[in-house]
Design an enzyme around this catalytic site. Structure first.
Site, PDB file in Angstrom:
ATOM      1  N   SER B 143     -35.183 -42.346  18.305  1.00  0.00           N
ATOM      2  CA  SER B 143     -36.437 -42.107  19.015  1.00  0.00           C
ATOM      3  C   SER B 143     -37.237 -40.996  18.313  1.00  0.00           C
ATOM      4  O   SER B 143     -37.635 -41.168  17.168  1.00  0.00           O
ATOM      5  CB  SER B 143     -36.095 -41.771  20.468  1.00  0.00           C
ATOM      6  OG  SER B 143     -37.228 -41.771  21.264  1.00  0.00           O
ATOM      7  N   GLU B 161     -54.700 -46.474  25.896  1.00  0.00           N
ATOM      8  CA  GLU B 161     -55.981 -46.273  25.214  1.00  0.00           C
ATOM      9  C   GLU B 161     -55.929 -46.775  23.781  1.00  0.00           C
ATOM     10  O   GLU B 161     -56.690 -46.347  22.930  1.00  0.00           O
ATOM     11  CB  GLU B 161     -56.361 -44.786  25.239  1.00  0.00           C
ATOM     12  CG  GLU B 161     -56.462 -44.200  26.633  1.00  0.00           C
ATOM     13  CD  GLU B 161     -57.407 -44.985  27.536  1.00  0.00           C
ATOM     14  OE1 GLU B 161     -58.385 -45.558  27.022  1.00  0.00           O
ATOM     15  OE2 GLU B 161     -57.146 -45.039  28.747  1.00  0.00           O
ATOM     16  N   HIS B 185     -39.203 -47.171  20.627  1.00  0.00           N
ATOM     17  CA  HIS B 185     -39.379 -47.727  21.986  1.00  0.00           C
ATOM     18  C   HIS B 185     -40.564 -48.671  21.971  1.00  0.00           C
ATOM     19  O   HIS B 185     -41.414 -48.651  22.859  1.00  0.00           O
ATOM     20  CB  HIS B 185     -39.652 -46.618  23.011  1.00  0.00           C
ATOM     21  CG  HIS B 185     -38.543 -45.642  23.141  1.00  0.00           C
ATOM     22  ND1 HIS B 185     -37.374 -45.934  23.795  1.00  0.00           N
ATOM     23  CD2 HIS B 185     -38.412 -44.377  22.683  1.00  0.00           C
ATOM     24  CE1 HIS B 185     -36.572 -44.879  23.751  1.00  0.00           C
ATOM     25  NE2 HIS B 185     -37.175 -43.932  23.075  1.00  0.00           N
TER      26      HIS B 185
END
Lengths: 287, 287
Positions: B143, B161, B185
């Site tokens: 990650s 966004e 992810h």
């Protein structure tokens, strides 16, 4: 190939922010900027507009919401055609409304309800016929109403399981624009994966992912101009050099090499027959 | 160009499902299948493994969690290096651990904490030097720990966004693999948009989006082999024919034409120097 004379306006959808999570029960927030284009293409404020809220689980409220939105733009000739079953699609009153309309507007909700209750009925035939042959006849649709315009229609699919074969469910749509697979709410709901899988299934088609508050005006069945404040993501599977979708078992991660992706925004165009992109110069005004 | 001798293993991350929403405070669920590769590349169960939980807000728990996971694979020589500030990165005890390790494992959390507390320090220099020159030296990261391996590091950005210029925040990473921009992810958090914007900013780099429970073994600084049960999405900006990122004001939707995207899964390879894809035959066993 027959030249299409009507106009198609799929719209990405944009719900009231408070209840964004539920697609079925949410009241759509319809942006005037995009609806203005729908009205203009249909001939202006005197156009006869038929709203079909069949996809929604709250068709009465959704119908009223669209009526208010069109009224706020100055339209006076707005009708709700609340088709609840296939019999409604065969009624003479429904047929008369569809025959006399300048614009058909499909609401959001569940796209399968549109095809279940309208697909293959008399009003579906009339919509197809008029769209093919009548200049100025507009078929618009928000969210589920946009997705149902395709022939290979995305019926569902969890974004969390994207790129696993079988994650996307496909059914037959209204076949207004068989060259496209249309997905909506594309950015906020993270739907890249399911559109990629759909394009892997049908690599000769073009996948379109419409962001919230974004639509396309499609003329001649080929020239698509982006409208609204967001983006349209275009997936072109023609360049794929490797695609194992046909070979894989359900539940297996996919491999796709050399998918071409375009990110288009206001005023940009794609011709879905030639697959060419025409980008609006940066100094151009908002369309 | 210098030939890299070490091995890099960025991993997409996979948290305990109950607390999936918070990246900072979640205990990672570390899949044995991927950690097995880390151990194997580092020389097997006798390898000296240094876990750096600096990115996490719960470094003690995360350190214990990794220790348990490596122990379950038979490893005995596991150490936690809990760097909390830049002074910790200059301590002789830290330097000794990094110098004697076969494998450095960066945990998830906030990637900016890794670069703030380790970037430019003595242990960073040693990691870079050993990665370049020592065969069998492994730097792995989950990650945030994977994202920090790049030079142009994604520091943050709302998926909601996406494709609006300015939605992605970029900082400098540890510069282990400057050819890549790494995101993790990727599927469940819908991060396609922010990776696309990152590639628009740096079109000469390759954007990698690692799904949950998916990683890459990178050898010679170029040959990347996908491991784990999910997919790696590759964004190659070299084919872009239109990219207005440099011209746009912040907050404006972007246009990008002809971005090449690959969806790779277990055993597939990409060479990031030649940008060529090598797809594993479908009948091959799981890597």
């Amino acid at each position: 190939m027959q030249l299409i004379k009507g106009t198609l306006i799929p719209i990405g959808g944009n719900e009231d922010k408070g209840i964004e999570d539920s697609e079925l029960y949410s009241l759509e927030f319809i942006d005037n900027g995009i609806l203005f284009h729908v009205v203009k293409e249909a001939g202006g404020v005197d156009a006869k507009i038929i709203v079909i809220p069949t996809a929604s689980s709250i068709p009465v409220e959704v119908g009223e919401s669209y009526t208010d939105a069109f009224k706020s733009l100055g339209c006076k000739n707005i009708h709700i055609l609340d088709i609840r079953n296939r019999e409604d699609s065969e009624k003479q009153s429904s047929i008369d409304l569809i025959k006399s309309a300048n614009c058909i507007m499909f609401s959001g909700g569940n796209q399968s309800k549109i095809t279940d209750k309208i697909g293959g009925t008399t009003i579906h035939d009339i919509i197809l016929e008029r769209y093919k042959n009548e200049k100025g006849f507009v078929v618009a649709g928000t969210s589920a109403g946009a997705m149902a315009m395709a022939n290979e229609m995305i019926a569902g699919g969890s974004p969390k399981e994207a790129f696993i074969k079988g994650a996307v469910k496909m059914y037959k749509g209204l076949n207004l624009i068989p060259e496209l697979i249309i997905d909506t709410h594309f950015i906020r709901r993270g739907r890249f994966g399911r559109q990629s899988e759909a394009v892997a299934k049908f690599p000769n088609l073009i996948g379109i992912g419409l962001a919230e508050d974004t639509g396309m005006i499609i003329k001649k069945g080929s020239v698509c101009t982006i409208i609204g404040s967001g983006m349209a993501i275009i997936f072109d599977g023609n360049t794929l050099t490797h695609n194992n979708e046909k070979l894989l078992n359900e539940g297996t991660p996919m491999t796709m090499a050399n998918l071409t992706v375009h990110v288009l925004s206001n005023g940009d165009q794609i011709n879905i027959k030639t697959r060419q992109i025409k980008v609006l110069p940066i100094e151009s005004p908002f369309v």
